[in-house]
Write a protein that holds these residues in place. Structure first.
Motif, PDB file in Angstrom:
ATOM      1  N   SER A  54       7.168   7.362  23.906  1.00  0.00           N
ATOM      2  CA  SER A  54       8.270   7.603  22.821  1.00  0.00           C
ATOM      3  C   SER A  54       8.661   9.054  22.582  1.00  0.00           C
ATOM      4  CB  SER A  54       7.514   7.095  21.423  1.00  0.00           C
ATOM      5  OG  SER A  54       6.962   5.647  21.665  1.00  0.00           O
ATOM      6  N   PHE A  55       9.279   9.453  21.503  1.00  0.00           N
ATOM      7  CA  PHE A  55       9.557  10.844  21.182  1.00  0.00           C
ATOM      8  C   PHE A  55       9.046  11.229  19.984  1.00  0.00           C
ATOM      9  CE2 PHE A  55      13.194   8.304  23.355  1.00  0.00           C
ATOM     10  CZ  PHE A  55      13.560   9.429  24.272  1.00  0.00           C
ATOM     11  N   SER A  56       8.363  12.447  20.206  1.00  0.00           N
ATOM     12  CA  SER A  56       8.121  13.251  19.062  1.00  0.00           C
ATOM     13  C   SER A  56       9.213  13.805  18.106  1.00  0.00           C
ATOM     14  CB  SER A  56       7.025  14.441  19.517  1.00  0.00           C
ATOM     15  OG  SER A  56       6.428  15.029  18.102  1.00  0.00           O
ATOM     16  N   GLY A  57       9.419  13.177  16.931  1.00  0.00           N
ATOM     17  CA  GLY A  57      10.673  13.629  16.286  1.00  0.00           C
ATOM     18  C   GLY A  57      11.945  13.001  16.523  1.00  0.00           C
ATOM     19  N   PHE A  58      12.929  12.741  15.602  1.00  0.00           N
ATOM     20  CA  PHE A  58      14.148  12.298  15.803  1.00  0.00           C
ATOM     21  C   PHE A  58      14.689  12.691  17.107  1.00  0.00           C
ATOM     22  CE2 PHE A  58      18.959  11.907  15.101  1.00  0.00           C
ATOM     23  CZ  PHE A  58      18.941  10.773  15.265  1.00  0.00           C
ATOM     24  N   PRO A  59      14.920  11.963  18.071  1.00  0.00           N
ATOM     25  CA  PRO A  59      15.456  12.173  19.466  1.00  0.00           C
ATOM     26  C   PRO A  59      17.012  12.813  19.656  1.00  0.00           C
ATOM     27  CG  PRO A  59      15.118   9.821  19.536  1.00  0.00           C
ATOM     28  CD  PRO A  59      14.799  10.284  18.083  1.00  0.00           C
ATOM     29  N   LYS A 118       7.002   9.678  15.117  1.00  0.00           N
ATOM     30  CA  LYS A 118       7.210   8.907  16.465  1.00  0.00           C
ATOM     31  C   LYS A 118       8.248   8.263  16.268  1.00  0.00           C
ATOM     32  CE  LYS A 118       4.954   5.384  18.412  1.00  0.00           C
ATOM     33  NZ  LYS A 118       3.802   4.899  18.826  1.00  0.00           N
ATOM     34  N   PHE A 119       9.241   8.193  17.169  1.00  0.00           N
ATOM     35  CA  PHE A 119      10.328   7.462  17.228  1.00  0.00           C
ATOM     36  C   PHE A 119      10.463   6.676  18.876  1.00  0.00           C
ATOM     37  CE2 PHE A 119      11.701  10.461  14.119  1.00  0.00           C
ATOM     38  CZ  PHE A 119      12.394   9.802  13.260  1.00  0.00           C
ATOM     39  N   ILE A 120      10.591   5.360  18.806  1.00  0.00           N
ATOM     40  CA  ILE A 120      10.360   4.844  19.916  1.00  0.00           C
ATOM     41  C   ILE A 120      11.549   4.894  20.984  1.00  0.00           C
ATOM     42  CG2 ILE A 120       8.926   2.881  18.929  1.00  0.00           C
ATOM     43  CD1 ILE A 120      11.333   1.220  19.409  1.00  0.00           C
ATOM     44  N   HIS A 121      11.442   4.899  22.330  1.00  0.00           N
ATOM     45  CA  HIS A 121      12.160   4.291  23.233  1.00  0.00           C
ATOM     46  C   HIS A 121      12.003   2.911  23.654  1.00  0.00           C
ATOM     47  CE1 HIS A 121      14.237   4.007  27.187  1.00  0.00           C
ATOM     48  NE2 HIS A 121      14.423   5.584  27.286  1.00  0.00           N
ATOM     49  N   PRO A 122      13.374   2.039  23.369  1.00  0.00           N
ATOM     50  CA  PRO A 122      13.258   0.805  23.138  1.00  0.00           C
ATOM     51  C   PRO A 122      12.765   0.005  24.637  1.00  0.00           C
ATOM     52  CG  PRO A 122      15.026   1.336  22.147  1.00  0.00           C
ATOM     53  CD  PRO A 122      14.484   2.737  22.875  1.00  0.00           C
ATOM     54  N   SER A 166      19.714  -0.749  12.800  1.00  0.00           N
ATOM     55  CA  SER A 166      19.444   0.840  12.932  1.00  0.00           C
ATOM     56  C   SER A 166      18.284   1.357  12.100  1.00  0.00           C
ATOM     57  CB  SER A 166      20.739   1.482  12.470  1.00  0.00           C
ATOM     58  OG  SER A 166      21.734   1.169  13.258  1.00  0.00           O
ATOM     59  N   LEU A 167      17.963   0.591  10.885  1.00  0.00           N
ATOM     60  CA  LEU A 167      16.917   1.319  10.315  1.00  0.00           C
ATOM     61  C   LEU A 167      15.701   0.725  11.190  1.00  0.00           C
ATOM     62  CD1 LEU A 167      17.790   0.203   6.472  1.00  0.00           C
ATOM     63  CD2 LEU A 167      17.496   2.447   7.389  1.00  0.00           C
ATOM     64  N   TYR A 168      15.543  -0.472  11.746  1.00  0.00           N
ATOM     65  CA  TYR A 168      14.252  -0.638  12.495  1.00  0.00           C
ATOM     66  C   TYR A 168      14.050   0.232  13.393  1.00  0.00           C
ATOM     67  CZ  TYR A 168      11.614  -3.005  15.715  1.00  0.00           C
ATOM     68  OH  TYR A 168      10.359  -3.289  16.640  1.00  0.00           O
ATOM     69  N   LEU A 169      15.103   0.503  14.413  1.00  0.00           N
ATOM     70  CA  LEU A 169      14.941   1.332  15.386  1.00  0.00           C
ATOM     71  C   LEU A 169      14.678   2.845  14.907  1.00  0.00           C
ATOM     72  CD1 LEU A 169      17.988   0.447  17.558  1.00  0.00           C
ATOM     73  CD2 LEU A 169      15.676  -0.236  17.993  1.00  0.00           C
ATOM     74  N   LEU A 170      14.983   3.168  13.631  1.00  0.00           N
ATOM     75  CA  LEU A 170      14.506   4.480  13.291  1.00  0.00           C
ATOM     76  C   LEU A 170      12.947   4.457  12.633  1.00  0.00           C
ATOM     77  CD1 LEU A 170      17.602   5.621  11.145  1.00  0.00           C
ATOM     78  CD2 LEU A 170      16.642   6.657  13.263  1.00  0.00           C
ATOM     79  N   VAL A 171      12.755   3.564  12.202  1.00  0.00           N
ATOM     80  CA  VAL A 171      11.265   3.568  11.393  1.00  0.00           C
ATOM     81  C   VAL A 171      10.081   2.943  12.258  1.00  0.00           C
ATOM     82  CG1 VAL A 171      12.529   3.391   9.191  1.00  0.00           C
ATOM     83  CG2 VAL A 171      11.599   1.469  10.093  1.00  0.00           C
ATOM     84  N   VAL A 172      10.356   2.154  13.312  1.00  0.00           N
ATOM     85  CA  VAL A 172       9.485   1.374  13.841  1.00  0.00           C
ATOM     86  C   VAL A 172       8.121   2.091  14.506  1.00  0.00           C
ATOM     87  CG1 VAL A 172      10.734   0.927  16.065  1.00  0.00           C
ATOM     88  CG2 VAL A 172       9.090  -0.658  15.492  1.00  0.00           C
ATOM     89  N   GLY A 173       8.834   3.346  15.107  1.00  0.00           N
ATOM     90  CA  GLY A 173       7.874   4.341  15.577  1.00  0.00           C
ATOM     91  C   GLY A 173       6.920   4.947  14.577  1.00  0.00           C
TER      92      GLY A 173
END
Length: 247
Positions: A139-144, A180-184, A227-234
């Motif tokens: 995943s990413f540490s911080g908004f990617p 954390k922000f996921i990589h789908p 978009s909200l899901y992809l932002l907050v799921v991580g």
């Protein structure tokens, strides 16, 4: 010792591996071509054309990584730094072009346009150079710095400028927080849900683009929700402990 025919077969196999590895680098580099076509479209305010090229670049970005691992480009084409090449293309398609489009479109009026794009460009350049951006679970540490997704939603929904400025500031700060922000594709946890939703986001974005962003309310609502899901799921994954698998 190998017989001459065996050595020839080995040589051909090695050459094929090298050719395949370099072909992956060339595929990645096509992102620069699509980026140039996108920024030309943005300069002419042809927003739907711009985003179509960015979608093509996004598709290339989605397949070149698995191909690079399959053909082991670090071993067979290590003269070219594939990670650096990918970062250059990503900065163009995720940051630079969307920021320019946001300014050029006039969605942010007056000083807010200057403020928004300069904040995006400055903060993103620092984030993209941070060696700690990837986490152990891919995943990413911080908004990617996926400003292409954010700006597309701005185009489709056209929220009030204070909302856009507030979101830009919020996401800029989030780039440097331990969130954390996921990589789908690469984040395994909840991938069975995240990957289809990311695919749905691409479809919705493509539909909005083809409609020249004159989208009905249900598409706008779906874009916002996905978009909200992809932002907050991580972040949710950080809060909710993962179940330990039993043997």
């Amino acid at each position: 010792m190998l017989a001459p025919t065996d050595r020839l077969c080995v040589s051909r196999a090695m050459n094929k591996q090298i050719l395949s590895a370099f072909s992956v680098h060339l595929l990645t580099a096509t992102g620069a071509i699509f980026s140039m076509l996108a920024i030309i479209a943005a300069a002419n305010e042809a927003w739907e054309v711009m985003y179509l090229w960015l979608v093509v670049a996004f598709a290339v970005d989605g397949i070149d990584g698995p191909l690079a691992r399959r053909y082991d480009v670090k071993t067979h084409a290590g003269q070219i730094d594939g990670v650096l090449l990918d970062l250059i293309i990503d900065f163009l398609t995720y940051v630079f072009i969307p920021a320019f489009a946001l300014y050029q479109s006039g969605l942010l009026p007056g000083w807010t346009g200057w403020f928004g794009v300069l904040v995006i460009a400055f903060a993103s350049s620092i984030y993209f150079a941070d060696t700690r951006m990837k986490t152990a679970d891919n995943s990413f540490s911080g908004f990617p710095g996926c400003w292409n997704m954010v700006v597309l939603v701005f185009f489709a929904v056209e929220p009030p400028w204070p909302t856009m400025v507030g979101l830009i500031l919020l996401l800029t700060v989030a780039m440097f927080l331990p969130l954390k922000f996921i990589h789908p594709v690469r984040t395994r946890r909840w991938r069975k849900l995240s990957l289809p939703l990311a695919t749905l986001w691409v479809v919705l974005a493509l539909v909005a683009t083809l409609m020249n962003f004159a989208t009905p309310g249900w598409i706008e609502g779906a874009l916002i929700l996905v978009s909200l899901y992809l932002l907050v799921v991580g972040i949710a994954q950080q809060i909710i402990p993962e179940r330990k698998r039993t043997a």
